[in-house]
Design an enzyme around this catalytic site. Sequence first.
Site, PDB file in Angstrom:
ATOM      1  N   ASP A   1       0.795  -1.070   0.405  1.00  0.00           N
ATOM      2  CA  ASP A   1       0.022  -0.185  -0.425  1.00  0.00           C
ATOM      3  C   ASP A   1       1.218   0.870   0.189  1.00  0.00           C
ATOM      4  OD1 ASP A   1      -3.045   0.799   0.583  1.00  0.00           O
ATOM      5  OD2 ASP A   1      -1.728   1.857   2.174  1.00  0.00           O
TER       6      ASP A   1
ATOM      7  N   GLU B   1       2.086  -0.030  -5.230  1.00  0.00           N
ATOM      8  CA  GLU B   1       0.923   0.614  -5.661  1.00  0.00           C
ATOM      9  C   GLU B   1       1.902   2.000  -4.861  1.00  0.00           C
ATOM     10  OE1 GLU B   1      -2.927   3.056  -4.418  1.00  0.00           O
ATOM     11  OE2 GLU B   1      -1.728   2.039  -1.614  1.00  0.00           O
TER      12      GLU B   1
END
Length: 564
Positions: free
Chosen positions: A217, A276
């Site tokens: 993330d 990401e």
Amino acid sequence: MITVDQSPASTYDPQHDAAWWRQAVVYQIYPRSFADSNGDGLGDIPGITSRIDHLAELGIDAVWLSPFYPSELADGGYDVADYRNVDPRLGTLRDFDDLVKTLHNRGIRVIVDIVPNHTSDQHEWFQEALQAGRGSEARDRYIFREGTGPDGAEPPSDWRSIFGGSAWERVDDGQWYLHHFAVEQPDLNWDNREVRDDFVSTLRFWSDRGVDGFRIDVAHMLTKDLTEPLPTHAELQSIPQDGHHPTLDRDDVHHVYAEWRAVFNSYEPPRTAVAEAWVDRERVPLYASPESLGQAFNFELLQADFDPEQFRRIVTDNLDLAARSGSSSTWVLSNHDVTRHATRYGLPRPTRDDDGHSTVKHGTEWVLAGGPAEMIDLAGGARRARAATLFLLGLPGSAYLYQGEELGLQEVADIPDNARQDPTFFRGGGTDGLGRDGCRVPLPWKESGESFGFGSAGAHLPQPAWFAGYAVAREEKDPTSSLTMYRRALALRRSLQSSERLEWIETGDPEVLRFRRPNGWEVVTNFGAGEYPLDRADIVISSGPVRLGEVAGETTVWLAPPEE
């Protein structure tokens, strides 16, 4: 005659096929909205296990599990209170182990989400930091600063949180801590050796339990340079992101990932990772290199209009980037953070700047998704979504699918304010968009009954009555359904993926893209409204009705290699 391969998408073998991820189809599961096994209205780990037949019949290679860790759900589970456990509302570690074993037995690998930029404010480290006070080792795990102004009553800077409001929050003894996201998500200090070591332990914990890979993330946000004086928010926005920005895409973040790569490579086969990383295109290879995380998300198709010029440029550019990094590209049209693409393609096209970037914020997009029905072309959006999906699945590289897109689900916009859960909605007062709840509504498995088969009780987000038309039980009986198209496409896709190259074929029509894979398969997408004459009749799959000798408007077809 083309025979569809009905064998498992991949055979799970922990000792072989280290490059399985390069052209894998990965299915993202948002656990709280997939399937509820105990009737509490919240999806859980046993619920996922109970629906593995659906995953196997779909033909995917891996599942990516969004956070299932203990969390107060200040941000849908991305506020993690314990990185090495399962939220008791979602199950136990034994349930997780059973899920991994069952998926592996069906030839499906497992990727889990790692959230390293911040913890929950309920994490034991942060609670310890609150008690320990200024100058303590506990506070050094996070980013605490003294305030400014009289008695330090003003924040250290005017930085704004991504979720709205100040990026600083004051604690009882007067210090302030940094949170780039929700106030319940304090940023970690990645200059602290204990933080780095603890995440290495977390990666080993899940790898030892059989996890095959990790989705990282906001991978571009970990390391920071907060040398004082801190720049203003306006100055921060204008600083180039060239590896030396104070908070974004810093070169030194790859020192962290080099350590992680050593961990991944200590397993056989090596564990995979995908970043990401919302960074400039030219810096994507840093994250996707074999020395770093190995692969990075390409979100450009997700941000593009249903437009042939944009699609061709994005594909060409990203295949080039993948070749430069030694990785493979990733393709994605929907995920847990954006309006579902069946709805997005039905919205009015946004205004774009000279570089082709949308000038419409996601928040405005969500407002449109929840606007008057006449603003959304539902049928057109669904038709374009199917065409875009079939185009995407024909590309070399890995494809990431989001739960429910195989059903052609539309965004759920009509959610009462008191039922919403996304902090982006509340922090914007509902004026900057409807938030992300509309793509996180629990899935419909049956056409009727309590929560459409999601569980024996209601769902944690309200499901609309029209979900009945998208239920798995209904679509799997319909040869023209979205689900049927996905299943057949994923079965056929195995025949396309012998290499990671493609060749563009000029069509003479600016509204039509056509490419050939090295083994002879061809993909033709007509982005326009009119028909495109086809010089071959051997269509093996189409996103819309098949017409002899032509490709209908807003339709993709696949052509099999000519028989020798």
